[in-house]
Design an enzyme around this catalytic site. Structure first.
Site, PDB file in Angstrom:
ATOM      1  N   ASP A   8       0.883  -1.166   0.000  1.00 20.89           N
ATOM      2  CA  ASP A   8       0.000   0.000   0.000  1.00 20.89           C
ATOM      3  C   ASP A   8       0.920   1.216   0.000  1.00 20.89           C
ATOM      4  O   ASP A   8       1.439   1.605   1.048  1.00 20.89           O
ATOM      5  CB  ASP A   8      -0.903   0.000   1.233  1.00 20.89           C
ATOM      6  CG  ASP A   8      -1.801   1.230   1.293  1.00 20.89           C
ATOM      7  OD1 ASP A   8      -2.234   1.704   0.232  1.00 20.89           O
ATOM      8  OD2 ASP A   8      -2.051   1.721   2.410  1.00 20.89           O
ATOM      9  N   GLU A  67      -1.413  -1.293  -4.924  1.00 18.46           N
ATOM     10  CA  GLU A  67      -2.593  -0.476  -5.205  1.00 18.46           C
ATOM     11  C   GLU A  67      -2.291   0.512  -6.323  1.00 18.46           C
ATOM     12  O   GLU A  67      -1.204   1.083  -6.389  1.00 18.46           O
ATOM     13  CB  GLU A  67      -3.014   0.282  -3.943  1.00 18.46           C
ATOM     14  CG  GLU A  67      -4.310   1.045  -4.095  1.00 18.46           C
ATOM     15  CD  GLU A  67      -4.735   1.720  -2.799  1.00 18.46           C
ATOM     16  OE1 GLU A  67      -5.893   1.557  -2.414  1.00 18.46           O
ATOM     17  OE2 GLU A  67      -3.899   2.409  -2.193  1.00 18.46           O
ATOM     18  N   ASP A 139      -2.446   0.924   7.482  1.00 17.66           N
ATOM     19  CA  ASP A 139      -1.682   0.791   6.236  1.00 17.66           C
ATOM     20  C   ASP A 139      -1.250  -0.656   5.998  1.00 17.66           C
ATOM     21  O   ASP A 139      -1.238  -1.128   4.857  1.00 17.66           O
ATOM     22  CB  ASP A 139      -0.468   1.724   6.248  1.00 17.66           C
ATOM     23  CG  ASP A 139      -0.881   3.187   6.258  1.00 17.66           C
ATOM     24  OD1 ASP A 139      -1.508   3.634   5.283  1.00 17.66           O
ATOM     25  OD2 ASP A 139      -0.598   3.873   7.251  1.00 17.66           O
TER      26      ASP A 139
END
Length: 173
Positions: A8, A67, A139
């Site tokens: 991420d 992502e 996160d």
């Protein structure tokens, strides 16, 4: 069986999650955050690259998932996020890892069942799916959700193709 590293990306905090995907089952290996602080952007990007490289060398993943960048209201933030993504992808590419990219809404849809899920809902579902004793940091939970999404997408594609087994670079039908 595939060890998957999920990332991420962020220019200040980059979450990571490593899972072992065995068929339809996902097992937790590790997760955490790369905190780069407030230094100059080139130094922060170097730290992200170095840390992702270390994760790859430590856990030997066969696959890498990250992502996608989304365009928010602040173009400068999106550009920095894109640069953080870029250095993580380069680290994976230098180690020969295939890279899967997923939109935030797709990740939330895959893990929570709702594309507009909150961070708390993602944390709770990741905790439940991986049978963790507590909620992972936000996160890190997002990175684990990315890895889970990749594992589920991979398993679904293998099933649709009628493949009996899958090894990196080889397929048996």
């Amino acid at each position: 069986m595939a060890i998957i590293l999920g990332i991420d990306p962020g220019s200040r905090i980059t979450g990571f999650g490593v899972i072992n995907s065995i068929g339809q089952k996902n097992e937790y290996i590790t997760s955490g955050c790369i905190r780069v602080g407030d230094g100059e952007l080139p130094e922060r990007l170097k730290k992200i690259f170095d840390c992702v490289t270390e994760l790859i060398e430590t856990y030997s993943p066969q696959e890498f998932a990250i992502e996608q960048v989304f365009m928010g209201k602040n173009a400068d933030s999106a550009l920095k996020l894109g640069q953080a993504r870029g250095v993580a992808i380069v680290a994976a590419s230098l180690h020969g890892l295939p890279v899967g990219e997923y939109a935030a809404r797709s990740i939330k849809q895959a893990v929570v069942g709702k594309g507009s899920a909150t961070k708390e809902q993602v944390q709770m579902m990741v905790q439940h799916l991986l049978k963790l004793p507590g909620k992972p940091q936000a996160d890190a939970a997002d990175a684990l959700a990315i890895a889970i999404t990749h594992a589920n997408t991979r398993a679904s594609l293998v099933n649709q193709a009628g493949i009996k087994s899958f090894a990196r670079g080889r397929v048996k039908i």
